[in-house]
Design a protein around this motif. Structure first.
Motif, PDB file in Angstrom:
ATOM      1  N   ASN A  60       7.624   0.916   8.125  1.00 47.93           N
ATOM      2  CA  ASN A  60       8.220   2.180   8.566  1.00 47.93           C
ATOM      3  C   ASN A  60       9.552   1.870   9.251  1.00 47.93           C
ATOM      4  N   PRO A  61      10.651   2.041   8.521  1.00 46.61           N
ATOM      5  CA  PRO A  61      11.965   1.683   9.074  1.00 46.61           C
ATOM      6  C   PRO A  61      12.277   2.409  10.376  1.00 46.61           C
ATOM      7  N   ALA A  62      11.642   3.576  10.598  1.00 42.77           N
ATOM      8  CA  ALA A  62      11.898   4.330  11.832  1.00 42.77           C
ATOM      9  C   ALA A  62      11.097   3.780  13.016  1.00 42.77           C
ATOM     10  N   GLY A  63      10.172   2.874  12.762  1.00 42.56           N
ATOM     11  CA  GLY A  63       9.445   2.232  13.859  1.00 42.56           C
ATOM     12  C   GLY A  63       8.585   3.186  14.663  1.00 42.56           C
ATOM     13  N   ARG A  64       7.919   4.085  13.987  1.00 46.05           N
ATOM     14  CA  ARG A  64       7.125   5.088  14.702  1.00 46.05           C
ATOM     15  C   ARG A  64       5.708   5.170  14.159  1.00 46.05           C
ATOM     16  N   THR A  65       4.857   5.767  14.972  1.00 41.82           N
ATOM     17  CA  THR A  65       3.496   6.101  14.544  1.00 41.82           C
ATOM     18  C   THR A  65       3.449   7.609  14.342  1.00 41.82           C
ATOM     19  N   PRO A  66       2.564   8.114  13.485  1.00 40.40           N
ATOM     20  CA  PRO A  66       1.565   7.429  12.693  1.00 40.40           C
ATOM     21  C   PRO A  66       2.156   6.782  11.442  1.00 40.40           C
ATOM     22  N   LEU A  67       1.380   5.827  10.912  1.00 42.59           N
ATOM     23  CA  LEU A  67       1.696   5.195   9.631  1.00 42.59           C
ATOM     24  C   LEU A  67       0.364   5.020   8.912  1.00 42.59           C
ATOM     25  N   LEU A  68       0.304   5.463   7.675  1.00 46.22           N
ATOM     26  CA  LEU A  68      -0.957   5.353   6.921  1.00 46.22           C
ATOM     27  C   LEU A  68      -0.802   4.307   5.833  1.00 46.22           C
ATOM     28  N   GLU A  69      -1.719   3.349   5.824  1.00 42.15           N
ATOM     29  CA  GLU A  69      -1.751   2.371   4.739  1.00 42.15           C
ATOM     30  C   GLU A  69      -2.815   2.832   3.753  1.00 42.15           C
ATOM     31  N   THR A  70      -2.402   3.019   2.503  1.00 41.89           N
ATOM     32  CA  THR A  70      -3.346   3.529   1.490  1.00 41.89           C
ATOM     33  C   THR A  70      -4.224   2.395   0.965  1.00 41.89           C
ATOM     34  N   ASP A  71      -5.221   2.781   0.167  1.00 41.75           N
ATOM     35  CA  ASP A  71      -6.140   1.794  -0.418  1.00 41.75           C
ATOM     36  C   ASP A  71      -5.394   0.688  -1.160  1.00 41.75           C
ATOM     37  N   ASP A  72      -4.298   1.062  -1.851  1.00 46.86           N
ATOM     38  CA  ASP A  72      -3.589   0.014  -2.608  1.00 46.86           C
ATOM     39  C   ASP A  72      -2.390  -0.557  -1.855  1.00 46.86           C
ATOM     40  N   GLU A 119       5.515   9.222   8.724  1.00 46.98           N
ATOM     41  CA  GLU A 119       5.752  10.649   8.979  1.00 46.98           C
ATOM     42  C   GLU A 119       4.441  11.436   8.871  1.00 46.98           C
ATOM     43  N   SER A 120       4.081  12.070   9.982  1.00 40.21           N
ATOM     44  CA  SER A 120       2.797  12.771  10.025  1.00 40.21           C
ATOM     45  C   SER A 120       2.696  13.828   8.925  1.00 40.21           C
ATOM     46  N   GLY A 121       3.783  14.574   8.677  1.00 40.98           N
ATOM     47  CA  GLY A 121       3.717  15.634   7.664  1.00 40.98           C
ATOM     48  C   GLY A 121       3.474  15.063   6.276  1.00 40.98           C
ATOM     49  N   ALA A 122       4.161  13.969   5.956  1.00 37.17           N
ATOM     50  CA  ALA A 122       3.975  13.345   4.638  1.00 37.17           C
ATOM     51  C   ALA A 122       2.548  12.821   4.503  1.00 37.17           C
ATOM     52  N   ILE A 123       2.025  12.283   5.592  1.00 29.96           N
ATOM     53  CA  ILE A 123       0.652  11.743   5.550  1.00 29.96           C
ATOM     54  C   ILE A 123      -0.347  12.884   5.341  1.00 29.96           C
ATOM     55  N   LEU A 124      -0.152  13.981   6.062  1.00 29.88           N
ATOM     56  CA  LEU A 124      -1.072  15.123   5.908  1.00 29.88           C
ATOM     57  C   LEU A 124      -1.061  15.625   4.467  1.00 29.88           C
ATOM     58  N   LEU A 125       0.138  15.748   3.902  1.00 30.08           N
ATOM     59  CA  LEU A 125       0.234  16.266   2.535  1.00 30.08           C
ATOM     60  C   LEU A 125      -0.392  15.293   1.538  1.00 30.08           C
ATOM     61  N   TYR A 126      -0.192  14.011   1.760  1.00 36.65           N
ATOM     62  CA  TYR A 126      -0.808  12.994   0.877  1.00 36.65           C
ATOM     63  C   TYR A 126      -2.333  13.101   0.942  1.00 36.65           C
ATOM     64  N   LEU A 127      -2.860  13.181   2.165  1.00 40.43           N
ATOM     65  CA  LEU A 127      -4.321  13.204   2.317  1.00 40.43           C
ATOM     66  C   LEU A 127      -4.933  14.498   1.779  1.00 40.43           C
ATOM     67  N   ALA A 128      -4.193  15.607   1.930  1.00 40.33           N
ATOM     68  CA  ALA A 128      -4.759  16.914   1.588  1.00 40.33           C
ATOM     69  C   ALA A 128      -4.711  17.219   0.099  1.00 40.33           C
TER      70      ALA A 128
END
Ligand SMILES: N[C@@H](CCC(=O)N[C@@H](CS)C(=O)NCC(=O)O)C(=O)O
Length: 222
Positions: free
Chosen positions: A48-60, A66-75
């Motif tokens: 994460n070049p921005a050096g922030r949390t949250p960060l989600l590591e996927t199965d692969d 970015e929390s919004g991107a993570i929510l959309l990915y998970l949903a």
């Protein structure tokens, strides 16, 4: 199993923990001490070049910041993200609003107030607080006559906006001024598997504690 790089007192991270719980997705939680520089290591910045949390590591092994991107990915593919193109656009619109107006103001004001940074920059704090009140008023207008933000049911937009709105009262926002928001907060809290695990800021987050983080601090105020 997915892995969440997480700071327990961050409401941005709380959003992701809440959705993971509501989706029933098992995950490994990796605490990141942002005030000890753990989000600024070369390894973390590569993911994460921005050096922030949250960060989600996927199965692969992909890393999604970015929390919004993570929510959309998970949903994706779940009942929390509408299929209808227009409804989906409204979900995105509320999530952009959250990142543009709510989180940078209510979130920053909360972080500064709860960690003593408000006293260091009272005028900037007042600007964030007031802009946060404007964001809450807009959210209240958007919720009038509605159960949830989009399509009459709970979506990732509600999850995203809930995180900072539910703790706004902690720093003096008068939630009685936003009755549609107050009623919606209760409805979101009552959705199945909603959680309430936001940790308090630790001592290491306090102003002057020596932490290197620029957490929730827009560069325009730096
Ligand atoms: N827009 C980002 C903001 C993330 C953010 O500000 N994260 C804070 C915790 S709430 C952080 O990790 N800060 C570390 C730092 O700034 O060094 C998101 O929604 O995920």
């Amino acid at each position: 199993m997915v892995r969440l790089y997480d700071y327990p007192a961050s409401a941005n991270c709380f959003k992701v923990r809440m959705l993971l719980a509501q989706l029933g997705v098992p995950y490994e939680r990796v605490p990141v001490d942002i005030f000890a520089g753990e989000s600024q290591t070369a390894d973390y910045l590569a993911r994460n070049p921005a050096g922030r949390t949250p960060l989600l590591e996927t199965d692969d092994g992909d890393a999604i910041p970015e929390s919004g991107a993570i929510l959309l990915y998970l949903a994706e593919g779940s009942a929390f993200l509408p299929d209808d193109r227009v409804d989906r656009a409204h979900v995105h619109a509320w999530m952009f609003f959250e990142q543009n107006l709510l989180e940078p103001n209510v979130g920053t004001a909360r972080f500064w107030r709860l960690t003593g940074r408000d006293a260091e920059r009272p005028e900037a704090f007042a600007r964030h607080f007031e802009a946060g009140a404007g964001a809450l008023a807009a959210l209240d207008r958007g919720l009038q006559g509605k159960e949830f933000l989009v399509g009459g049911r709970y979506t990732v937009a509600d999850c995203a906006l809930y995180a900072y709105t539910r703790v706004a009262h902690e720093i003096g926002y008068d939630m009685d001024a936003y009755p549609a928001v107050a009623a919606w907060l209760e409805r979101v809290a009552a959705t199945p598997d909603a959680i309430d695990d936001l940790a308090p800021y630790p001592e290491s987050a306090r102003a002057g504690a020596g932490g290197a983080s620029v957490h929730n601090q827009p560069t325009s105020e730096a």
